[in-house]
Design a protein around this motif. Structure first.
Motif, PDB file in Angstrom:
ATOM      1  N   ILE B 143       0.870  -1.188   0.000  1.00  0.00           N
ATOM      2  CA  ILE B 143       0.000   0.000   0.000  1.00  0.00           C
ATOM      3  C   ILE B 143       0.903   1.233   0.000  1.00  0.00           C
ATOM      4  O   ILE B 143       1.590   1.503   0.988  1.00  0.00           O
ATOM      5  N   PRO B 144       0.936   1.976  -1.107  1.00  0.00           N
ATOM      6  CA  PRO B 144       1.785   3.176  -1.169  1.00  0.00           C
ATOM      7  C   PRO B 144       1.169   4.328  -0.369  1.00  0.00           C
ATOM      8  O   PRO B 144       0.017   4.238   0.074  1.00  0.00           O
ATOM      9  N   PRO B 145       1.928   5.429  -0.173  1.00  0.00           N
ATOM     10  CA  PRO B 145       1.431   6.505   0.699  1.00  0.00           C
ATOM     11  C   PRO B 145       0.102   7.119   0.250  1.00  0.00           C
ATOM     12  O   PRO B 145      -0.728   7.473   1.075  1.00  0.00           O
ATOM     13  N   LYS B 146      -0.102   7.259  -1.075  1.00  0.00           N
ATOM     14  CA  LYS B 146      -1.356   7.887  -1.520  1.00  0.00           C
ATOM     15  C   LYS B 146      -2.374   6.813  -1.862  1.00  0.00           C
ATOM     16  O   LYS B 146      -2.023   5.758  -2.359  1.00  0.00           O
ATOM     17  N   GLU B 147      -3.630   7.123  -1.611  1.00  0.00           N
ATOM     18  CA  GLU B 147      -4.659   6.116  -1.880  1.00  0.00           C
ATOM     19  C   GLU B 147      -4.967   6.059  -3.372  1.00  0.00           C
ATOM     20  O   GLU B 147      -4.714   7.015  -4.101  1.00  0.00           O
ATOM     21  N   ILE B 148      -5.513   4.934  -3.820  1.00  0.00           N
ATOM     22  CA  ILE B 148      -5.804   4.765  -5.251  1.00  0.00           C
ATOM     23  C   ILE B 148      -7.256   4.310  -5.446  1.00  0.00           C
ATOM     24  O   ILE B 148      -7.774   4.328  -6.551  1.00  0.00           O
ATOM     25  N   ILE B 149      -7.913   3.971  -4.332  1.00  0.00           N
ATOM     26  CA  ILE B 149      -9.259   3.369  -4.428  1.00  0.00           C
ATOM     27  C   ILE B 149     -10.264   4.323  -5.085  1.00  0.00           C
ATOM     28  O   ILE B 149     -11.185   3.888  -5.767  1.00  0.00           O
ATOM     29  N   SER B 150     -10.033   5.648  -4.935  1.00  0.00           N
ATOM     30  CA  SER B 150     -11.001   6.587  -5.510  1.00  0.00           C
ATOM     31  C   SER B 150     -10.811   6.749  -7.022  1.00  0.00           C
ATOM     32  O   SER B 150     -11.644   7.337  -7.696  1.00  0.00           O
ATOM     33  N   ALA B 151      -9.690   6.225  -7.562  1.00  0.00           N
ATOM     34  CA  ALA B 151      -9.462   6.349  -9.007  1.00  0.00           C
ATOM     35  C   ALA B 151      -9.363   4.974  -9.653  1.00  0.00           C
ATOM     36  O   ALA B 151      -8.828   4.817 -10.741  1.00  0.00           O
ATOM     37  N   ALA B 152      -9.882   3.963  -8.911  1.00  0.00           N
ATOM     38  CA  ALA B 152      -9.644   2.576  -9.326  1.00  0.00           C
ATOM     39  C   ALA B 152     -10.190   2.242 -10.713  1.00  0.00           C
ATOM     40  O   ALA B 152      -9.605   1.435 -11.427  1.00  0.00           O
ATOM     41  N   GLU B 153     -11.288   2.883 -11.120  1.00  0.00           N
ATOM     42  CA  GLU B 153     -11.980   2.392 -12.317  1.00  0.00           C
ATOM     43  C   GLU B 153     -11.184   2.541 -13.598  1.00  0.00           C
ATOM     44  O   GLU B 153     -11.339   1.753 -14.515  1.00  0.00           O
ATOM     45  N   ASN B 154     -10.325   3.543 -13.687  1.00  0.00           N
ATOM     46  CA  ASN B 154      -9.592   3.654 -14.951  1.00  0.00           C
ATOM     47  C   ASN B 154      -8.079   3.702 -14.798  1.00  0.00           C
ATOM     48  O   ASN B 154      -7.358   3.780 -15.761  1.00  0.00           O
ATOM     49  N   THR B 169       3.685   0.115  -7.753  1.00  0.00           N
ATOM     50  CA  THR B 169       2.964  -0.294  -6.538  1.00  0.00           C
ATOM     51  C   THR B 169       1.501   0.160  -6.609  1.00  0.00           C
ATOM     52  O   THR B 169       0.614  -0.520  -6.118  1.00  0.00           O
ATOM     53  N   TYR B 170       1.277   1.324  -7.243  1.00  0.00           N
ATOM     54  CA  TYR B 170      -0.101   1.832  -7.372  1.00  0.00           C
ATOM     55  C   TYR B 170      -0.907   0.934  -8.309  1.00  0.00           C
ATOM     56  O   TYR B 170      -2.060   0.605  -8.046  1.00  0.00           O
ATOM     57  N   TYR B 171      -0.259   0.558  -9.410  1.00  0.00           N
ATOM     58  CA  TYR B 171      -0.912  -0.311 -10.391  1.00  0.00           C
ATOM     59  C   TYR B 171      -1.222  -1.666  -9.758  1.00  0.00           C
ATOM     60  O   TYR B 171      -2.326  -2.207  -9.913  1.00  0.00           O
ATOM     61  N   ASP B 172      -0.239  -2.215  -9.040  1.00  0.00           N
ATOM     62  CA  ASP B 172      -0.428  -3.529  -8.410  1.00  0.00           C
ATOM     63  C   ASP B 172      -1.587  -3.496  -7.424  1.00  0.00           C
ATOM     64  O   ASP B 172      -2.412  -4.403  -7.388  1.00  0.00           O
ATOM     65  N   LEU B 173      -1.622  -2.437  -6.624  1.00  0.00           N
ATOM     66  CA  LEU B 173      -2.693  -2.332  -5.627  1.00  0.00           C
ATOM     67  C   LEU B 173      -4.040  -2.197  -6.328  1.00  0.00           C
ATOM     68  O   LEU B 173      -5.036  -2.814  -5.946  1.00  0.00           O
ATOM     69  N   ASN B 174      -4.027  -1.419  -7.404  1.00  0.00           N
ATOM     70  CA  ASN B 174      -5.252  -1.218  -8.168  1.00  0.00           C
ATOM     71  C   ASN B 174      -5.778  -2.553  -8.705  1.00  0.00           C
ATOM     72  O   ASN B 174      -6.969  -2.855  -8.650  1.00  0.00           O
ATOM     73  N   ARG B 175      -4.835  -3.365  -9.212  1.00  0.00           N
ATOM     74  CA  ARG B 175      -5.233  -4.670  -9.750  1.00  0.00           C
ATOM     75  C   ARG B 175      -5.853  -5.546  -8.660  1.00  0.00           C
ATOM     76  O   ARG B 175      -6.841  -6.225  -8.883  1.00  0.00           O
ATOM     77  N   PHE B 254       2.957  -4.678   3.000  1.00  0.00           N
ATOM     78  CA  PHE B 254       3.935  -3.600   3.109  1.00  0.00           C
ATOM     79  C   PHE B 254       3.159  -2.301   3.037  1.00  0.00           C
ATOM     80  O   PHE B 254       2.421  -2.088   2.075  1.00  0.00           O
ATOM     81  N   TRP B 255       3.313  -1.448   4.038  1.00  0.00           N
ATOM     82  CA  TRP B 255       2.545  -0.205   4.033  1.00  0.00           C
ATOM     83  C   TRP B 255       3.497   0.959   4.247  1.00  0.00           C
ATOM     84  O   TRP B 255       4.108   1.084   5.311  1.00  0.00           O
ATOM     85  N   ASP B 256       3.598   1.776   3.221  1.00  0.00           N
ATOM     86  CA  ASP B 256       4.520   2.905   3.277  1.00  0.00           C
ATOM     87  C   ASP B 256       3.773   4.136   3.800  1.00  0.00           C
ATOM     88  O   ASP B 256       2.855   4.627   3.153  1.00  0.00           O
ATOM     89  N   GLU B 257       4.139   4.594   4.961  1.00  0.00           N
ATOM     90  CA  GLU B 257       3.575   5.776   5.606  1.00  0.00           C
ATOM     91  C   GLU B 257       2.041   5.744   5.694  1.00  0.00           C
ATOM     92  O   GLU B 257       1.354   6.536   5.043  1.00  0.00           O
ATOM     93  N   PRO B 258       1.490   4.846   6.480  1.00  0.00           N
ATOM     94  CA  PRO B 258       0.021   4.782   6.611  1.00  0.00           C
ATOM     95  C   PRO B 258      -0.576   6.102   7.081  1.00  0.00           C
ATOM     96  O   PRO B 258      -1.742   6.386   6.847  1.00  0.00           O
ATOM     97  N   GLU B 259       0.244   6.911   7.746  1.00  0.00           N
ATOM     98  CA  GLU B 259      -0.265   8.166   8.329  1.00  0.00           C
ATOM     99  C   GLU B 259      -0.506   9.266   7.297  1.00  0.00           C
ATOM    100  O   GLU B 259      -1.152  10.277   7.622  1.00  0.00           O
ATOM    101  N   THR B 260      -0.009   9.095   6.056  1.00  0.00           N
ATOM    102  CA  THR B 260      -0.117  10.160   5.063  1.00  0.00           C
ATOM    103  C   THR B 260      -1.568  10.603   4.868  1.00  0.00           C
ATOM    104  O   THR B 260      -2.458   9.775   4.655  1.00  0.00           O
ATOM    105  N   ASN B 261      -1.796  11.890   4.938  1.00  0.00           N
ATOM    106  CA  ASN B 261      -3.130  12.495   4.770  1.00  0.00           C
ATOM    107  C   ASN B 261      -4.174  11.994   5.763  1.00  0.00           C
ATOM    108  O   ASN B 261      -5.366  11.999   5.478  1.00  0.00           O
ATOM    109  N   CYS B 262      -3.710  11.485   6.900  1.00  0.00           N
ATOM    110  CA  CYS B 262      -4.649  10.974   7.896  1.00  0.00           C
ATOM    111  C   CYS B 262      -4.694  11.890   9.104  1.00  0.00           C
ATOM    112  O   CYS B 262      -3.660  12.337   9.572  1.00  0.00           O
ATOM    113  N   ASN B 263      -5.887  12.112   9.593  1.00  0.00           N
ATOM    114  CA  ASN B 263      -6.038  12.811  10.858  1.00  0.00           C
ATOM    115  C   ASN B 263      -5.425  11.932  11.961  1.00  0.00           C
ATOM    116  O   ASN B 263      -5.606  10.723  11.943  1.00  0.00           O
TER     117      ASN B 263
END
Lengths: 189, 358
Positions: B143-154, B169-175, B254-263
């Motif tokens: 899981i890379p620092p930025k999320e990808i779930i909101s752009a998963a469709e394309n 890593t973003y592509y792999d997670l998306n898959r 593997f989670w790179d910086e889970p805290e990124t953009n998190c309250n």
């Protein structure tokens, strides 16, 4: 000038004038007879700084005082902590101390506390640039002290919005020698 | 299967480094650019390639992947994940030709050895107990620092069709996210974990026919992932990866910086979930700069880990005599070099100077 507070000794720099505030006759015999009156431990000043110093020595009694060491108003809130939070205690002591200093200055016969009122009134009248500082000195084995003090400083500042003063929390380990005084622990008889 | 040890030699910024990992949770900290992410990317690229080869070998009618092809697959993965010009650029920069290698030792003493020269373009040499590794169950999730779930469709389609400068890593997670969810939880632990996540996320994650993710909240209906706060998108990502069994027993996360953009309020639930994941048999690797995340894990380690039979290990990377070295411990207090705490102390010292200044 040296002042002993419990088992701690504060050796003030040569240019500093200091008193043990809560042991002065005016405070003990006149001010403190009023129910609820209280005062800080030490007042000290030089040409640049006026310091209100409160000392809390929990060394060796950390377990019994666990709640008291860590209690700030926000931490103790809703957790059944019956102790008065340290931030509130300090803010109230500072308020009472300033009131007592004014009263002492108005008393023609008072000579111990009233000289300490002069630097403050000079600042209030714009005659000096002296900075007013409130220091909480907390001794004891407190884990993660920088984080503890950060939280405590913020809590004290919230309780002391009414006073234009700098606030800090430190202990023997974190105090730097060149700063105003040198603290040390003395052997108790 | 879990990773027991990593040995790096002349790899990226490392001269020589050995790390012994916990089978449960590993938390890696250190200042910027010290190489935290390089470590988990080496582990991920390798385990992901093993995972891919296992999938490839399962396809009917195809011959098993040759060792040579495995070397090419891993080189491609390393280039996709780190994005150097070519794989040889991952060798430590020195004058002349450099030889880089890393060795990953798994439980049961299975080994995967990777080596290459700084001139290597499309392939790396691999060795070790490859066949035994290929027969062991393994899933690798990054899981890379930025999320990808909101752009998963394309995102996946774009990545495959065009050359876009995103780490693989973003592509792999998306898959992984586009794999369908299982009908229901397969065991009680998974059920419990999903329930907890749904409670925290305040809804269920659904993947619609159009390939878009929604958070299905009670009484509100489907909310597009893009309209959900980033912390919740991270929770949703985990939720879905558990639902589709990408995160299950034998997975390595593997989670790179889970805290990124998190309250900071979101950190405690994230830590709880990582602990739950470790309980179901997921080996967790985290790189972090977060004081709160470190402390949450340290408190757990000090007070609960032993009773709950989980092993938490903290790693700190730091420079010594020009080389990057590491220390480890089961609580934060055992670390001599902790950049995050050092920063706290610096802040305290700065405030003290200001307090005493005229």
């Amino acid at each position: 000038m040296q002042i002993k507070e419990g088992s701690l000794l504060f050796d003030f720099n040569d240019d500093v004038t200091a008193i043990k505030f809560d042991e002065q006759p005016f405070y003990r015999n006149k001010f403190n007879v009023l129910k609820g009156a209280r005062g800080v431990d030490i007042l000290a000043y030089n040409r640049e700084c006026f310091m209100i110093l409160e000392v809390k020595d929990f060394r060796g009694y950390e377990i019994e005082n666990r709640k008291r060491v860590t209690a700030t108003s926000s931490v103790s809130k809703g957790k059944g902590c019956t102790e008065e939070p340290l931030d509130l205690e300090l803010a109230l002591k500072v308020r009472e101390t300033l009131a007592c200093m004014l009263a002492a200055a108005l008393d023609d016969n008072e000579e111990d506390i009233s000289p300490f009122f002069k630097p403050i009134i000079d600042k209030a009248r714009g005659r000096s640039n002296i900075s007013l500082k409130v220091l909480l000195f907390v001794e004891g084995d407190i884990p993660r002290f920088p984080l503890y003090s950060r939280n405590m400083i913020d809590s004290i500042k919230k309780k002391m919005r009414w006073l234009n003063a700098r606030v800090f929390v430190e202990n023997i380990d974190t105090h730097k020698a060149q700063h105003f005084f040198e603290p040390s622990r003395v052997k108790q008889n | 299967m879990y990773i027991k040890r990593l040995e790096l030699k002349n790899y990226t910024s490392f001269d020589s480094l050995q790390l012994d990992f916990s089978p449960n949770i590993n938390i890696i900290s250190g200042e910027n650019n010290i190489g935290k992410t390089n470590i988990i990317k080496a582990l991920y690229s390798t385990t992901r390639t093993i995972d891919d080869i296992q999938t490839e070998n399962e396809k009917p009618g195809l011959p098993p992947v040759t060792r040579e092809k495995m070397g090419e697959m891993l080189a491609r993965k390393l280039v996709g994940v780190y994005r150097p010009d070519y794989v040889g650029r991952l060798a430590r920069r020195t004058t002349g030709r450099a030889h880089a290698s890393f060795r990953i030792i798994f439980n049961n003493d299975n080994r995967f050895v990777v080596s290459f020269d700084s001139s290597a373009k499309k392939s790396v040499s691999i060795g070790g107990s490859i066949q035994r590794l290929l027969n062991s169950p393994l899933k690798s999730v990054y899981i890379p620092p930025k999320e990808i779930i909101s752009a998963a469709e394309n995102f996946a389609a774009l990545y495959e069709r065009y050359h876009i400068a995103f780490e693989e890593t973003y592509y792999d997670l998306n898959r992984l996210l586009l794999l369908p969810a299982k009908k229901g939880p397969t065991n009680t632990r998974q059920k419990k974990l999903l329930k907890k996540l749904e409670m925290l996320a305040e809804g269920k994650v659904v993947l619609q026919q159009n390939g878009r993710f929604y958070l299905k909240a009670k009484g509100i209906g489907n909310i597009e992932m893009g309209l959900v706060a980033e912390g919740y998108r991270k929770l949703s990502t985990l939720l879905y990866l558990i639902s589709n069994e990408s995160l299950t027993e034998h997975s390595i996360l593997f989670w790179d910086e889970p805290e990124t953009n998190c309250n900071p309020q979101m950190i405690s639930p994230l830590v709880e979930i990582m602990i739950e994941l470790a309980r179901i048999g997921v080996q967790v690797f985290i790189c972090t700069h977060s004081y709160f995340l470190q402390q949450e894990f340290s408190l757990y380690s000090e007070y609960k880990a032993e009773r709950e039979k989980l092993d938490i290990k903290f790693f700190s990377l730091y420079k010594q005599d020009g080389n990057i070295t590491a220390e480890s411990g089961s609580t934060l207090a055992e670390l001599e070099h902790n950049t995050i705490m050092q920063e706290f102390n610096e802040l305290y010292n700065k405030e003290q100077e200001l307090f005493y200044a005229d």
